[in-house]
Scaffold this motif. Structure first.
Motif, short mmCIF file in Angstrom:
data_model
loop_
_atom_site.label_atom_id
_atom_site.label_comp_id
_atom_site.label_asym_id
_atom_site.label_seq_id
_atom_site.Cartn_x
_atom_site.Cartn_y
_atom_site.Cartn_z
N ARG A 507 8.05 -11.69 -10.16
CA ARG A 507 9.75 -12.57 -9.76
C ARG A 507 10.94 -11.42 -10.28
N SER A 528 16.60 -16.16 -8.29
CA SER A 528 15.36 -15.65 -8.02
C SER A 528 15.19 -15.77 -7.08
N VAL A 530 10.71 -14.53 -6.05
CA VAL A 530 8.74 -13.84 -5.96
C VAL A 530 8.71 -13.28 -4.99
#
Length: 541
Positions: A507, A528, A530
């Protein structure tokens, strides 16, 4: 000008054995130590009594780096007056005591010893402590006479076969002092991290005026010797003194172990191997490079194998964190082919696409690919300097590419990606700095085919200060996004990126501040992403 790398072996050999008279002719007396012996002996300087130090010698703080299983590297430099040549220290050896403890109060000291700060190394210390527990945090400090340094926190790496549940790191780059405050480092110091990877441009060779450039100091004036480009060993040492006097940078170093690698500005903008940016005699540039490399090692938490010899320094190296991650730290400056068609944005052609061109040099490339063949890590992470993914500047057929990035060395990039595939590297993460923008890229087997297989992830850390305040949306955001469908995110504010690795996913959190030309801006998370283990490709969260 004939590229310096054409005659590199002869020039380097001459540099290591050059006489003092010849050296002074080239770059001046302040750089003479760049070619002195690399391990000072007792005959080189008398010993001074640390109890006679009347000023705090620990103005540049403390640092740790390159964590290994059961071992840490501790750093400090004695400099009671860091803005003066020699840091205000006598030309003498000084004995410094160090302590490593389980607790912040140092009531449970587990190791202590004495190290010698040599004037030949500008009174810097690199203490390698071994025999420690694996995967454990420690506190450390130094003593010189009656003076005690600030305390730092560090940690060892997990045991080689350990099944580590998680690892959190930060990536940082590009901290031009004259462009603003290091506010992001203050926030970084408060993060819960296992390590910080500095990806280059720790300092800049450019002049810093009396008011600190964009910092616009009104309460003090910097000495005039900062207001010139760094060339000599003394210039580079003084510039590190300026940078490391910043309280936010000191706080980050004290809070976390750093793993460092350089880009260009630690020596000179856009140099390539022995070829400088400007037309100067190649032997003169190698002398400058030797001075820059010497000062870099003196001022960074690096181990003995990284200590330079003249204009050469082995900075690429490998770290492992249990079975979770292997880090192959690259040096893409010291061994690269000269940039094709100049070092800016150019139309690619036969010169840039020459299969013989290299970003890493043959030896480092072989070291990297062999290391991947032997890797048993879930994540193979490649901390390095310049943008790895293809980055066309505009959509359509008339695009240009950055000749200073991997786009200027496509054959070298292909050999790396092919080597990763041949080694069975399923989870490749490239960490990058340089461009003063936060990027998130999917790495493609064929960048010219958007539908080709995704083979990894590139996370680009924005700058700490370079580029001043920046903007959420960089000026070329729309063109880059349309021209590069594998580009998933860009943000032009200052800050850093944290990357959290587990057995299941990686992440990335892009942490930014809205201003660095004024101090104290808060930090926010701009985005963000991942990527799942075994399923490369970024998705927002």
């Amino acid at each position: 000008m004939t590229p310096a790398h054409t005659h590199a072996p002869e020039l380097r050999a001459a540099a290591r054995h050059i006489g003092r008279r010849g050296f002074l002719t080239a770059t001046g007396a302040a750089a003479a130590l760049a070619f002195s012996v690399n391990l000072p002996g007792t005959a080189h300087a008398a010993e001074a009594d640390a109890r006679r130090l009347t000023e705090d010698p620990f103005t540049l703080g403390v640092a740790s780096g390159d964590p290994l299983p059961g071992s840490v590297l501790l750093w400090t430099r004695l400099a009671p007056r860091p803005y003066e040549p020699g840091g205000g220290m006598p030309r003498a050896r000084v004995q410094v005591r160090w302590e490593l403890a389980h607790d912040a109060r140092f009531t449970r000291v587990v190791r202590r010893g004495t190290a010698t700060a040599h004037p030949e190394f500008d009174h810097s210390l690199h203490v390698e402590v071994t025999g420690l527990d694996t995967g454990r945090g420690y506190h450390y400090r130094f003593r010189a006479g009656d003076w005690i340094s600030p305390a730092g926190r560090t940690r060892t790496a997990p045991a080689p076969g350990a099944r580590t549940g998680g690892l959190k790191l930060a990536a940082v780059s590009c901290q031009a002092y004259h462009d603003g405050y290091f506010t992001a480092y203050r926030h970084l110091a408060d993060e819960d991290l296992d390590a910080v990877f500095h990806l280059g441009d720790y300092l800049y060779e450019y002049a810093v005026n009396a008011t600190g450039g964009a910092r616009a100091y009104t309460d003090r004036r910097l000495p005039a010797h900062f207001n010139r480009e760094t060339v000599t060993l003394e210039d580079y040492r003084l510039r590190y003194g300026l940078y490391k006097s910043d309280p936010d940078l000191r706080a980050a170093h004290a809070a976390h172990p750093f793993v460092v690698t350089w880009d260009d500005h630690e020596t000179e903008n856009n140099y390539a191997d022995g070829t400088p940016e400007n037309v100067v005699p190649p032997e003169e540039f190698l002398l400058r490079r030797a001075a820059a490399y010497r000062a870099y090692w003196e001022n960074q938490p690096l181990r003995v194998p990284q200590r330079p010899t003249g204009p050469d320094m082995r900075l690429y190296r490998r770290l492992r964190f249990g079975r979770l991650a292997q880090f192959d730290i690259l040096d893409t400056r010291q061994y690269r082919s000269d940039q094709a068609y100049g070092d800016g944005w150019q139309t690619p052609g036969p010169e840039s696409e020459d299969p013989a061109r290299t970003m890493t040099g043959a030896t480092q490339e072989r070291w990297l690919l062999d290391g991947w063949k032997n890797s048993t890590a879930t994540w193979n992470v490649l901390p390095q300097q310049v943008t790895f993914a293809q980055r066309r500047n505009v959509p359509g057929p008339h695009f240009k590419l950055s000749m200073d990035a991997w786009d200027g060395y496509p054959a070298s990039r292909k050999r790396v990606l092919d080597g990763a595939a041949a080694a069975g590297v399923d989870n490749l993460v490239v960490l990058t700095g340089d461009v003063h923008v936060g990027y998130a890229f999917d790495l493609k087997a064929d960048f010219d085919d958007p539908e080709s297989r995704t083979v990894g992830t590139e996370i680009v850390a924005t700058s700490i200060a370079s580029g001043k305040d920046g903007a959420d949306k960089p000026a070329n955001h729309d063109d880059l996004t349309r021209a590069n469908p594998h580009l998933k995110f860009s943000n032009g504010r200052r800050g850093y990126v944290t990357v959290t690795l587990t057995g299941e996913q990686a992440r990335a959190d892009f942490r930014t501040v809205f201003a660095v030309t004024t101090p104290g801006a808060p930090v926010t998370t701009a985005a963000s992403f991942v990527t799942e283990a075994g399923d490369p490709g970024l998705r927002p969260v």
